[in-house]
Scaffold this motif. Structure first.
Motif, PDB file in Angstrom:
ATOM      1  N   MET A   1       0.791  -1.241  -0.168  1.00 15.77           N
ATOM      2  CA  MET A   1       0.045  -0.056   0.010  1.00 15.77           C
ATOM      3  C   MET A   1       0.975   1.216   0.065  1.00 15.77           C
ATOM      4  O   MET A   1       1.901   1.380   0.506  1.00 15.77           O
ATOM      5  CB  MET A   1      -0.931  -0.066   1.257  1.00 15.77           C
ATOM      6  CG  MET A   1      -1.746  -1.005   1.357  1.00 15.77           C
ATOM      7  SD  MET A   1      -2.697  -1.338  -0.139  1.00 15.77           S
ATOM      8  CE  MET A   1      -3.814   0.286   0.110  1.00 15.77           C
ATOM      9  N   PRO A   2       0.458   2.295  -0.602  1.00 14.39           N
ATOM     10  CA  PRO A   2       1.424   3.506  -0.688  1.00 14.39           C
ATOM     11  C   PRO A   2       1.338   4.324   0.698  1.00 14.39           C
ATOM     12  O   PRO A   2       2.606   4.750   0.778  1.00 14.39           O
ATOM     13  CB  PRO A   2       0.639   4.378  -1.663  1.00 14.39           C
ATOM     14  CG  PRO A   2      -0.746   3.673  -2.438  1.00 14.39           C
ATOM     15  CD  PRO A   2      -0.769   2.447  -1.472  1.00 14.39           C
ATOM     16  N   SER A   3       0.452   4.364   1.548  1.00 13.27           N
ATOM     17  CA  SER A   3       0.613   4.915   2.720  1.00 13.27           C
ATOM     18  C   SER A   3       1.788   4.138   3.544  1.00 13.27           C
ATOM     19  O   SER A   3       1.682   3.067   3.524  1.00 13.27           O
ATOM     20  CB  SER A   3      -0.726   5.322   3.524  1.00 13.27           C
ATOM     21  OG  SER A   3      -1.233   4.002   3.792  1.00 13.27           O
ATOM     22  N   THR A   4       2.408   4.764   4.352  1.00 15.50           N
ATOM     23  CA  THR A   4       3.406   4.388   5.391  1.00 15.50           C
ATOM     24  C   THR A   4       3.046   4.762   6.788  1.00 15.50           C
ATOM     25  O   THR A   4       2.241   5.967   7.080  1.00 15.50           O
ATOM     26  CB  THR A   4       4.893   4.804   5.041  1.00 15.50           C
ATOM     27  OG1 THR A   4       4.914   6.356   5.086  1.00 15.50           O
ATOM     28  CG2 THR A   4       5.210   4.425   3.563  1.00 15.50           C
ATOM     29  N   LEU A   5       3.926   4.047   7.737  1.00 17.71           N
ATOM     30  CA  LEU A   5       3.587   4.506   9.182  1.00 17.71           C
ATOM     31  C   LEU A   5       5.093   4.830   9.544  1.00 17.71           C
ATOM     32  O   LEU A   5       6.011   4.354   9.209  1.00 17.71           O
ATOM     33  CB  LEU A   5       2.991   3.219   9.893  1.00 17.71           C
ATOM     34  CG  LEU A   5       1.762   2.828   9.730  1.00 17.71           C
ATOM     35  CD1 LEU A   5       1.468   1.453  10.617  1.00 17.71           C
ATOM     36  CD2 LEU A   5       0.698   3.824  10.129  1.00 17.71           C
ATOM     37  N   PRO A   6       5.036   5.837  10.667  1.00 19.26           N
ATOM     38  CA  PRO A   6       6.220   6.216  11.271  1.00 19.26           C
ATOM     39  C   PRO A   6       6.742   4.953  11.984  1.00 19.26           C
ATOM     40  O   PRO A   6       6.226   4.069  12.427  1.00 19.26           O
ATOM     41  CB  PRO A   6       5.962   7.357  12.168  1.00 19.26           C
ATOM     42  CG  PRO A   6       4.404   7.121  12.443  1.00 19.26           C
ATOM     43  CD  PRO A   6       3.962   6.588  11.194  1.00 19.26           C
ATOM     44  N   LEU A   7       8.203   5.136  12.142  1.00 11.75           N
ATOM     45  CA  LEU A   7       8.755   3.888  12.945  1.00 11.75           C
ATOM     46  C   LEU A   7       8.560   3.921  14.592  1.00 11.75           C
ATOM     47  O   LEU A   7       7.974   2.915  14.998  1.00 11.75           O
ATOM     48  CB  LEU A   7      10.506   4.109  12.696  1.00 11.75           C
ATOM     49  CG  LEU A   7      10.746   3.838  11.182  1.00 11.75           C
ATOM     50  CD1 LEU A   7      12.260   3.932  11.192  1.00 11.75           C
ATOM     51  CD2 LEU A   7      10.414   2.349  10.781  1.00 11.75           C
ATOM     52  N   GLY A   8       8.817   5.053  15.191  1.00 10.95           N
ATOM     53  CA  GLY A   8       8.433   5.259  16.388  1.00 10.95           C
ATOM     54  C   GLY A   8       9.062   4.199  17.680  1.00 10.95           C
ATOM     55  O   GLY A   8      10.162   3.605  16.785  1.00 10.95           O
ATOM     56  N   ASP A   9       8.513   3.895  18.589  1.00  7.17           N
ATOM     57  CA  ASP A   9       9.022   2.957  19.691  1.00  7.17           C
ATOM     58  C   ASP A   9       8.222   1.830  19.522  1.00  7.17           C
ATOM     59  O   ASP A   9       7.144   1.956  19.436  1.00  7.17           O
ATOM     60  CB  ASP A   9       9.243   3.665  20.978  1.00  7.17           C
ATOM     61  CG  ASP A   9      10.060   4.908  21.107  1.00  7.17           C
ATOM     62  OD1 ASP A   9      11.323   4.988  20.493  1.00  7.17           O
ATOM     63  OD2 ASP A   9       9.740   5.914  21.647  1.00  7.17           O
ATOM     64  N   PRO A  10       8.705   0.727  20.202  1.00  2.69           N
ATOM     65  CA  PRO A  10       7.958  -0.349  20.239  1.00  2.69           C
ATOM     66  C   PRO A  10       6.650   0.014  21.371  1.00  2.69           C
ATOM     67  O   PRO A  10       6.678   0.572  22.027  1.00  2.69           O
ATOM     68  CB  PRO A  10       8.920  -1.597  20.819  1.00  2.69           C
ATOM     69  CG  PRO A  10      10.242  -0.996  20.500  1.00  2.69           C
ATOM     70  CD  PRO A  10      10.014   0.511  20.672  1.00  2.69           C
ATOM     71  N   ALA A  11       5.667  -0.574  20.986  1.00  5.72           N
ATOM     72  CA  ALA A  11       4.433  -0.368  21.845  1.00  5.72           C
ATOM     73  C   ALA A  11       3.983  -1.569  22.605  1.00  5.72           C
ATOM     74  O   ALA A  11       4.156  -2.788  21.805  1.00  5.72           O
ATOM     75  CB  ALA A  11       3.151  -0.146  20.630  1.00  5.72           C
ATOM     76  N   PRO A  12       3.959  -1.490  24.014  1.00  6.58           N
ATOM     77  CA  PRO A  12       3.483  -2.662  24.532  1.00  6.58           C
ATOM     78  C   PRO A  12       2.445  -3.425  24.286  1.00  6.58           C
ATOM     79  O   PRO A  12       1.046  -3.009  23.871  1.00  6.58           O
ATOM     80  CB  PRO A  12       3.578  -2.100  26.039  1.00  6.58           C
ATOM     81  CG  PRO A  12       3.094  -0.628  25.911  1.00  6.58           C
ATOM     82  CD  PRO A  12       3.537  -0.227  24.387  1.00  6.58           C
ATOM     83  N   VAL A  13       2.414  -4.987  24.214  1.00  2.00           N
ATOM     84  CA  VAL A  13       1.294  -5.701  23.782  1.00  2.00           C
ATOM     85  C   VAL A  13      -0.036  -5.561  24.877  1.00  2.00           C
ATOM     86  O   VAL A  13      -1.091  -5.651  24.440  1.00  2.00           O
ATOM     87  CB  VAL A  13       1.660  -7.060  23.699  1.00  2.00           C
ATOM     88  CG1 VAL A  13       2.585  -7.300  22.819  1.00  2.00           C
ATOM     89  CG2 VAL A  13       1.990  -7.625  25.121  1.00  2.00           C
ATOM     90  N   ASP A  14       0.351  -4.835  26.044  1.00  2.46           N
ATOM     91  CA  ASP A  14      -0.855  -4.647  26.993  1.00  2.46           C
ATOM     92  C   ASP A  14      -1.639  -3.223  26.882  1.00  2.46           C
ATOM     93  O   ASP A  14      -2.667  -2.963  27.344  1.00  2.46           O
ATOM     94  CB  ASP A  14      -0.462  -4.968  28.386  1.00  2.46           C
ATOM     95  CG  ASP A  14       0.490  -4.056  28.806  1.00  2.46           C
ATOM     96  OD1 ASP A  14       1.050  -2.901  28.280  1.00  2.46           O
ATOM     97  OD2 ASP A  14       1.152  -4.293  29.965  1.00  2.46           O
ATOM     98  N   GLY A  15      -0.851  -2.444  25.869  1.00  3.08           N
ATOM     99  CA  GLY A  15      -1.640  -1.305  25.566  1.00  3.08           C
ATOM    100  C   GLY A  15      -1.307  -0.221  26.733  1.00  3.08           C
ATOM    101  O   GLY A  15      -1.992   1.064  26.719  1.00  3.08           O
ATOM    102  N   LEU A  16      -0.801  -0.673  27.896  1.00  7.78           N
ATOM    103  CA  LEU A  16      -0.466   0.195  28.999  1.00  7.78           C
ATOM    104  C   LEU A  16       0.134   1.716  28.353  1.00  7.78           C
ATOM    105  O   LEU A  16       1.332   1.694  27.775  1.00  7.78           O
ATOM    106  CB  LEU A  16      -0.115  -0.079  30.032  1.00  7.78           C
ATOM    107  CG  LEU A  16      -0.531  -1.336  30.846  1.00  7.78           C
ATOM    108  CD1 LEU A  16      -0.086  -1.874  31.933  1.00  7.78           C
ATOM    109  CD2 LEU A  16      -2.025  -1.124  30.908  1.00  7.78           C
ATOM    110  N   LEU A  17      -0.191   2.742  29.351  1.00  8.10           N
ATOM    111  CA  LEU A  17       0.390   4.225  28.573  1.00  8.10           C
ATOM    112  C   LEU A  17       1.154   4.582  29.933  1.00  8.10           C
ATOM    113  O   LEU A  17       0.622   4.405  31.084  1.00  8.10           O
ATOM    114  CB  LEU A  17      -0.743   5.185  28.548  1.00  8.10           C
ATOM    115  CG  LEU A  17      -1.656   4.886  27.147  1.00  8.10           C
ATOM    116  CD1 LEU A  17      -2.760   5.909  26.950  1.00  8.10           C
ATOM    117  CD2 LEU A  17      -0.971   4.681  26.055  1.00  8.10           C
ATOM    118  N   PRO A  18       2.120   5.487  29.450  1.00 10.76           N
ATOM    119  CA  PRO A  18       3.150   6.190  30.731  1.00 10.76           C
ATOM    120  C   PRO A  18       2.144   7.187  31.398  1.00 10.76           C
ATOM    121  O   PRO A  18       0.984   7.786  31.048  1.00 10.76           O
ATOM    122  CB  PRO A  18       3.928   6.780  30.020  1.00 10.76           C
ATOM    123  CG  PRO A  18       3.464   6.962  28.659  1.00 10.76           C
ATOM    124  CD  PRO A  18       2.472   6.059  28.241  1.00 10.76           C
ATOM    125  N   ALA A  19       2.435   7.421  32.740  1.00  7.91           N
ATOM    126  CA  ALA A  19       1.800   8.327  33.671  1.00  7.91           C
ATOM    127  C   ALA A  19       1.444   9.496  33.075  1.00  7.91           C
ATOM    128  O   ALA A  19       0.336  10.386  33.352  1.00  7.91           O
ATOM    129  CB  ALA A  19       2.546   8.500  34.764  1.00  7.91           C
TER     130      ALA A  19
END
Length: 406
Positions: A1-19
């Protein structure tokens, strides 16, 4: 597909967010975006994360609502476990793709899942995008009965030759019919237009504007065609099969749109958006421009909560594989530092008619304000009252204004 996503950092599988994500959350609106990644055909100019039937590799559209509902449940649990204040949802937006390729019942189930997870604010705005050839009267009535409040039709143009260049498949004569159906169902109506299509004349554009106004929509979006790398249109232009859009003509088209819409009683509230009044502005899109919180559901969808931003895996098959085992579908994420958040705040809020408080600019940017007034890019009277607000010329050169302020 033409559109791309940025690289960023790994995302945790549990979806928890920092404080950081929970700080001040109770004071911010919370919205939900639901991406429906299906289209009957791919338009030549489009680089959105969408898929036709031949590109789905075994994924079934009939399974998609359950997958999105699974992510809604995951999102609610992740926000709760992260200590982010629970808030009723202020706005819900179904985008795509073509959301109304799914049965109205599927869209209604997805909305019901959002309501069950967080609750909807009493005045919640609930919008779906739709192609004029992808809905029937009964669909719109079913959506309205389930709590949808707005529909945004992809009209794009009233001129058949322009629609053909864009590879839009709907009959322009059907648009007034679906608008009438939406009105009868009690839905607010927005029309999306595109200008600057190769071969489109100023008279063609005027014809589209007048056709749109004849339907008396509550809201109009008018976007300049952008030739995105990797699209069919970009390849056609590179091969000389289609002319490159003319920047001067595109600017003339914007000025014509602003004049015609203003004369008809529409107020601009963002560079590419006009409404008949405050109550008909797209509150969901305003939440993006004001830096509110939202969770994006679906393949390739982006989310933002309290300066933490993440994006889902792109392909529906990869997305389904993750959400159905209770894992985050996020491909990556980033935590924005103070400087990045400041730059993005300027970039986004300078585009809206409410303007940007000059007090929020740093010293170097404040030193630019006098020059922006002298160059006719911001309103001098508003600046004296402490708000940076673009003139018509400033809207045409909004990117240049942002560069001077950041």
């Amino acid at each position: 597909m033409p559109s791309t996503l940025p690289l960023g950092d790994p995302a945790p599988v549990d979806g928890l967010l920092p404080a950081q994500a929970g700080e001040g959350a109770s004071e911010r609106d919370f919205g939900v975006y639901l991406h429906v990644p299906f289209c009957r055909v791919r338009c030549g100019y489009c680089d959105f994360n969408t898929y036709t039937a031949t590109e789905l590799r075994g994924v079934k559209q009939t399974d998609y609502a359950d997958q999105a509902i699974a992510e809604v449940g995951f999102a609610a649990a992740a926000l709760r476990a992260s200590g982010v204040a629970e808030r009723p949802v202020s706005t819900v937006f179904f985008g795509g793709g073509t959301p109304t390729l799914l049965p109205a019942g599927d869209l209604n189930r997805m909305l019901a899942a959002v309501r069950a997870a967080w609750g909807l604010a009493p005045d919640a705005e609930v919008t779906t995008e739709a192609n004029p050839d992808s809905v029937e009267d009964s669909d719109l009535r079913a959506l309205a009965d389930a709590g949808f409040t707005r529909v945004s039709f992809g009209m794009q143009s009233a001129v058949p030759s322009v629609l053909a260049t864009l590879e839009r498949t709907h009959d322009p004569e059907r648009v007034p019919l679906v608008v009438e159906w939406a009105r009868s169902a009690g839905l607010d109506v927005s029309l999306d237009l595109i200008y600057g299509t190769p071969g489109e004349t100023l008279d063609d554009w005027r014809r589209s504007l007048e056709a749109a106004l004849a339907m008396s929509p509550d809201h109009l979006s008018a976007y300049a065609l952008i030739v995105e790398e990797g699209t069919k249109l970009a390849r056609q232009i590179r091969r000389g099969e289609v002319a490159q859009p003319d920047d001067d003509l595109t600017a003339d088209m914007y000025e014509l749109a602003d004049a015609v819409l203003a004369a008809a009683g529409y107020e601009w509230y963002e560079v590419s958006n006009w409404a008949t009044g405050l109550t008909h502005r797209s509150r969901h899109n305003l939440a993006y421009w004001r830096g509110a919180d939202w969770w994006g559901i679906g393949p390739g969808a982006h989310s933002h909560v309290g300066g933490v931003r993440w994006w889902n895996v792109k392909h529906p098959a990869a997305y389904a594989a993750r959400v159905l085992v209770g894992e985050s579908p996020a491909a990556g994420r980033e935590t924005l530092d103070a400087q990045t958040r400041h730059v993005e705040n300027v970039l986004l809020r300078v585009r809206i008619a409410d303007g940007l408080p000059i007090a929020e600019l740093d010293d170097d940017a404040r030193a630019e304000v006098a020059g922006l007034i002298a160059d006719g890019l911001v309103e001098g009277a508003d600046a004296l009252r402490g708000t940076l607000r673009l003139t018509l010329r400033g809207r045409l050169l909004a990117d240049a204004v942002v560069r001077r302020l950041t």
